[in-house]
Design an enzyme around this catalytic site. Structure first.
Site, mmCIF file in Angstrom:
data_model
loop_
_atom_site.group_PDB
_atom_site.id
_atom_site.type_symbol
_atom_site.label_atom_id
_atom_site.label_comp_id
_atom_site.label_asym_id
_atom_site.label_seq_id
_atom_site.Cartn_x
_atom_site.Cartn_y
_atom_site.Cartn_z
ATOM 1 N N HIS A 187 -0.325 -7.363 -26.786
ATOM 2 C CA HIS A 187 0.548 -8.442 -26.329
ATOM 3 C C HIS A 187 1.674 -7.968 -25.425
ATOM 4 O O HIS A 187 2.026 -8.636 -24.463
ATOM 5 C CB HIS A 187 1.085 -9.227 -27.531
ATOM 6 C CG HIS A 187 0.063 -10.171 -28.077
ATOM 7 N ND1 HIS A 187 -0.413 -10.081 -29.354
ATOM 8 C CD2 HIS A 187 -0.592 -11.186 -27.490
ATOM 9 C CE1 HIS A 187 -1.333 -11.028 -29.537
ATOM 10 N NE2 HIS A 187 -1.457 -11.714 -28.429
ATOM 11 N N ARG A 292 2.387 -19.152 -22.927
ATOM 12 C CA ARG A 292 2.520 -18.541 -24.268
ATOM 13 C C ARG A 292 3.908 -18.909 -24.776
ATOM 14 O O ARG A 292 4.889 -18.269 -24.437
ATOM 15 C CB ARG A 292 2.351 -17.030 -24.179
ATOM 16 C CG ARG A 292 0.914 -16.577 -23.910
ATOM 17 C CD ARG A 292 0.825 -15.057 -23.964
ATOM 18 N NE ARG A 292 -0.547 -14.593 -24.050
ATOM 19 C CZ ARG A 292 -1.290 -14.245 -23.005
ATOM 20 N NH1 ARG A 292 -0.807 -14.321 -21.784
ATOM 21 N NH2 ARG A 292 -2.531 -13.820 -23.182
ATOM 22 N N ARG A 328 0.587 -23.707 -24.914
ATOM 23 C CA ARG A 328 -0.086 -23.292 -26.144
ATOM 24 C C ARG A 328 0.971 -23.237 -27.238
ATOM 25 O O ARG A 328 2.001 -22.602 -27.085
ATOM 26 C CB ARG A 328 -0.716 -21.912 -25.980
ATOM 27 C CG ARG A 328 -1.327 -21.459 -27.296
ATOM 28 C CD ARG A 328 -1.919 -20.096 -27.239
ATOM 29 N NE ARG A 328 -0.918 -19.057 -27.166
ATOM 30 C CZ ARG A 328 -1.214 -17.767 -27.057
ATOM 31 N NH1 ARG A 328 -2.468 -17.394 -26.952
ATOM 32 N NH2 ARG A 328 -0.265 -16.859 -27.021
ATOM 33 N N GLU A 426 -11.214 -18.528 -29.491
ATOM 34 C CA GLU A 426 -10.937 -17.093 -29.553
ATOM 35 C C GLU A 426 -11.382 -16.482 -30.876
ATOM 36 O O GLU A 426 -11.038 -15.348 -31.176
ATOM 37 C CB GLU A 426 -9.462 -16.802 -29.253
ATOM 38 C CG GLU A 426 -8.476 -17.608 -30.048
ATOM 39 C CD GLU A 426 -7.026 -17.389 -29.618
ATOM 40 O OE1 GLU A 426 -6.726 -16.456 -28.872
ATOM 41 O OE2 GLU A 426 -6.179 -18.181 -30.072
ATOM 42 N N ASN A 449 -9.362 -12.184 -25.166
ATOM 43 C CA ASN A 449 -8.724 -10.996 -25.769
ATOM 44 C C ASN A 449 -9.015 -10.977 -27.267
ATOM 45 O O ASN A 449 -9.493 -9.990 -27.818
ATOM 46 C CB ASN A 449 -7.203 -11.014 -25.564
ATOM 47 C CG ASN A 449 -6.825 -11.242 -24.128
ATOM 48 O OD1 ASN A 449 -7.601 -10.949 -23.240
ATOM 49 N ND2 ASN A 449 -5.642 -11.771 -23.899
ATOM 50 N N ASP A 450 -8.695 -12.083 -27.912
ATOM 51 C CA ASP A 450 -8.964 -12.132 -29.348
ATOM 52 C C ASP A 450 -10.458 -12.264 -29.619
ATOM 53 O O ASP A 450 -10.973 -11.661 -30.557
ATOM 54 C CB ASP A 450 -8.198 -13.292 -29.997
ATOM 55 C CG ASP A 450 -6.765 -12.891 -30.282
ATOM 56 O OD1 ASP A 450 -6.540 -11.754 -30.724
ATOM 57 O OD2 ASP A 450 -5.858 -13.711 -30.041
ATOM 58 N N ARG A 460 -7.770 -4.921 -31.024
ATOM 59 C CA ARG A 460 -7.566 -4.771 -29.583
ATOM 60 C C ARG A 460 -6.486 -3.746 -29.254
ATOM 61 O O ARG A 460 -6.348 -3.313 -28.127
ATOM 62 C CB ARG A 460 -7.267 -6.141 -28.947
ATOM 63 C CG ARG A 460 -5.945 -6.749 -29.290
ATOM 64 C CD ARG A 460 -5.956 -8.262 -29.033
ATOM 65 N NE ARG A 460 -4.946 -8.688 -28.088
ATOM 66 C CZ ARG A 460 -4.632 -9.954 -27.826
ATOM 67 N NH1 ARG A 460 -5.261 -10.937 -28.435
ATOM 68 N NH2 ARG A 460 -3.721 -10.263 -26.956
ATOM 69 N N CYS A 497 -8.849 -18.062 -20.331
ATOM 70 C CA CYS A 497 -7.448 -17.678 -20.139
ATOM 71 C C CYS A 497 -7.151 -16.295 -20.685
ATOM 72 O O CYS A 497 -6.014 -15.830 -20.624
ATOM 73 C CB CYS A 497 -6.504 -18.716 -20.742
ATOM 74 S SG CYS A 497 -6.619 -18.804 -22.531
#
Ligand code: PEP
Ligand code: MG
Length: 543
Positions: A187, A292, A328, A426, A449-450, A460, A497
């Protein structure tokens, strides 16, 4: 000259001095309190707790090292009601500050006053006060990980960096970030990318680097120390040519995101703070595909109030005009924490109570955010999106809350619009349920990503898995295809995204799968636009 290799996590070149940040250099934040009594009570509780810890240390060690264990008794004694306790309590009530800050200033004042005295008894007492102060500050949770970059541009080198630390630091002087831990999709790296800051991870860090001149090559993952004049010149030229390439890309700022054969693609920006809005507009994104919203929750002492959230969303909505903005809802937990959230430590935080799960557990906090979003919806083109969805039951709960929020606003005649709703895909569960989920919402957005970490069962951020972590894994790509197909069968648009959306090696693959839009950090808008504009979907594909 010395050369060190790490993993390139965001491209770019930085030339400057190293600032080595070690976590022991924590600073304590001062804040004014309206509740002196509470700070005094917290101090008393911390004092008693630390005293008990010290007595326990004495008990454990006295049989083995009686001579040394005595120090714990001396320190515990200093915590009894007496001059140190009165000095701290006096600082809390006279300056109206938080207890941790009062402990720190009392410690510093005593140390400075007696600094030049050679008397061994006094020196020992000062040392004891410093040690008990450290324990007290820790017990008070008053440690703030704020990093001070100083007043010249620096390459920040640190073992690891949390999103909160990055948020709290003044970034004007930040040329680049080098970490030992972290990865391209951790992150804090994503936040640095969003700011367009080059970064390297996986670097062996040495204490003697602090203050040295260096060149960071964010393309190859290399750090050069004491570069010779020739290398320095070469990198200055490369920086210049980077700028020229950037200028060439800037010509695409106002161009359409259209493939050679005429298919329009949505190209949106991922943002993580109010500061990013300018670059969204500057690079000509069609809107914000992922806001975010955690930025308002991190790096602070208390929950943000509804009105503060509302004002920020209103500003974003107004700044972006007709362009859509996908907010989000807070994806807190795991590595995105703040002390006041009081999130318990978990054995596997990545698999833990994060994202929508945490929000549904903390309805008061969640409803405040939902109300703020709905109130701001009257001022622009807002959409809402939920992170970490795994089931339809979660959507049931969210819908119930949304109905309450709307009813509450209608009752008070507060204007709002009906907002398009989306969910992040995700988790593998959401992939498998994507058809059912798509029936319930207006759009799906793939958080690769997730999704990659949960599909591969690989954290990750785990540096030991770096070489095995394959975000082009066929399983992940197949899932993207499944979600696009499921979404389209239910008339739902599908966006990507996650960081993979900015990987131009995959642009054509995604467009051939039918992905409707991509959302990437602002600095990647133009390279992705170029890739879209060079793609021809009319030709047959044999791969
Ligand atoms: C993702 O998981 O791909 C995503 C976009 O969310 P975040 O990186 O904030 O977890
Ligand atoms: Mg995610």
């Amino acid at each position: 000259m010395e050369i060190y290799k790490g993993t390139a996590t965001f491209p770019g070149i930085a030339i400057g001095k190293i600032l080595l940040y070690q976590r022991s250099e924590y600073q304590i934040r001062r804040y004014l309190t309206g509740n002196i009594k509470k700070e005094q009570e917290d101090f008393t509780a911390a004092r008693l707790l630390v005293q008990e810890q010290l007595l326990e240390l004495y008990r454990q060690n006295k049989n083995i090292q009686e001579a040394h264990a005595g120090i714990f008794l001396e320190q515990a004694k200093l915590l009894e009601p007496g001059s140190f306790q009165r000095a701290v309590e006096g600082a809390i009530s006279s300056e109206k500050v938080n207890a941790a800050y009062a402990v720190m200033t009392t410690r510093d004042e005593l140390s400075n006053t007696f600094r030049n005295l050679e008397e061994p008894v006094i020196r020992r007492r000062i040392q004891n006060i410093q040690e008990i102060s450290g324990r007290l500050i820790e017990a008070l949770g008053g440690i703030s990980p704020r990093i001070d970059l100083g007043d010249e541009p620096v390459i920040l080198v640190t073992e690891s960096l949390s999103p909160t630390e990055l948020m709290e630091m003044g970034k004007e002087m930040l040329l680049a970030v080098v970490t030992h831990q972290g990865s391209a999709v951790s992150h804090s790296t994503i936040m640095a990318k969003t700011m367009g800051i080059p970064s390297l991870a996986d670097m062996e860090i040495h204490a003697e680097w602090d203050g040295e001149n260096a060149i960071l090559d964010g393309y190859t993952g290399t750090l050069y120390f004491h570069p010779d004049a020739e290398l320095q010149r070469e990198y200055e030229m490369r920086q210049k040519s980077d700028m020229q390439e950037h200028e060439a890309l800037l010509k695409l700022k106002n161009e359409k995101d259209c493939t050679l054969d005429g298919r329009m693609i949505g190209l949106y920006a991922n943002t993580g703070s109010m500061d990013d809005l300018n670059s969204v507009l500057f690079y000509g994104a069609s809107g914000i595909g992922l806001l975010r919203s955690e930025f308002q929750y991190l790096g602070r002492e208390n929950y943000p109030r509804e009105n503060e959230l509302f004002l920020a969303y209103k500003k974003i909505a107004e700044t972006m005009g007709n362009r859509p903005v996908v907010i989000r809802t807070a994806d807190l937990g795991a590595d995105k924490k703040a002390d006041y959230l009081d999130i318990p430590d978990e054995a596997n935080p990545i698999m833990g109570n994060r994202g929508i799960r945490l929000c549904l557990d903390r309805r008061y906090m969640f409803k405040a955010q939902l109300r703020a979003i709905y109130r701001a919806s009257a001022f622009g083109n807002l959409k809402i999106m939920y992170p970490m969805i795994t089931s339809e039951e979660e959507l049931d709960e969210i819908e119930e809350l949304i109905s309450e929020v709307k009813a509450g606003l209608a009752e008070k005649n507060i204007p709002f619009r009906n907002i398009a709703t989306g969910i992040m895909i995700e988790t593998p569960a959401a992939v498998m349920m994507s058809r059912e989920l798509a029936r319930r919402v207006d759009f799906l957005s793939l958080g690769t990503n997730d999704l990659t970490q949960y599909t591969l069962a690989m954290d990750r951020q785990n540096p030991f898995l770096r070489k095995k972590y394959n975000d082009h894994h066929p399983a992940v790509l197949r899932m993207v295809r499944m979600v696009v197909e499921a979404g389209h069968q239910e008339n739902c648009k599908v966006c990507i995204c996650g960081e993979l959306a900015a990987d131009t090696a995959l642009t054509e693959v995604f467009l051939r799968m039918g992905v409707d839009s991509l959302s990437v950090v602002p600095a990647c808008i133009l390279p992705v636009r170029k890739a879209i504009r060079e793609t021809d979907l009319s030709t047959r594909h044999f791969a």
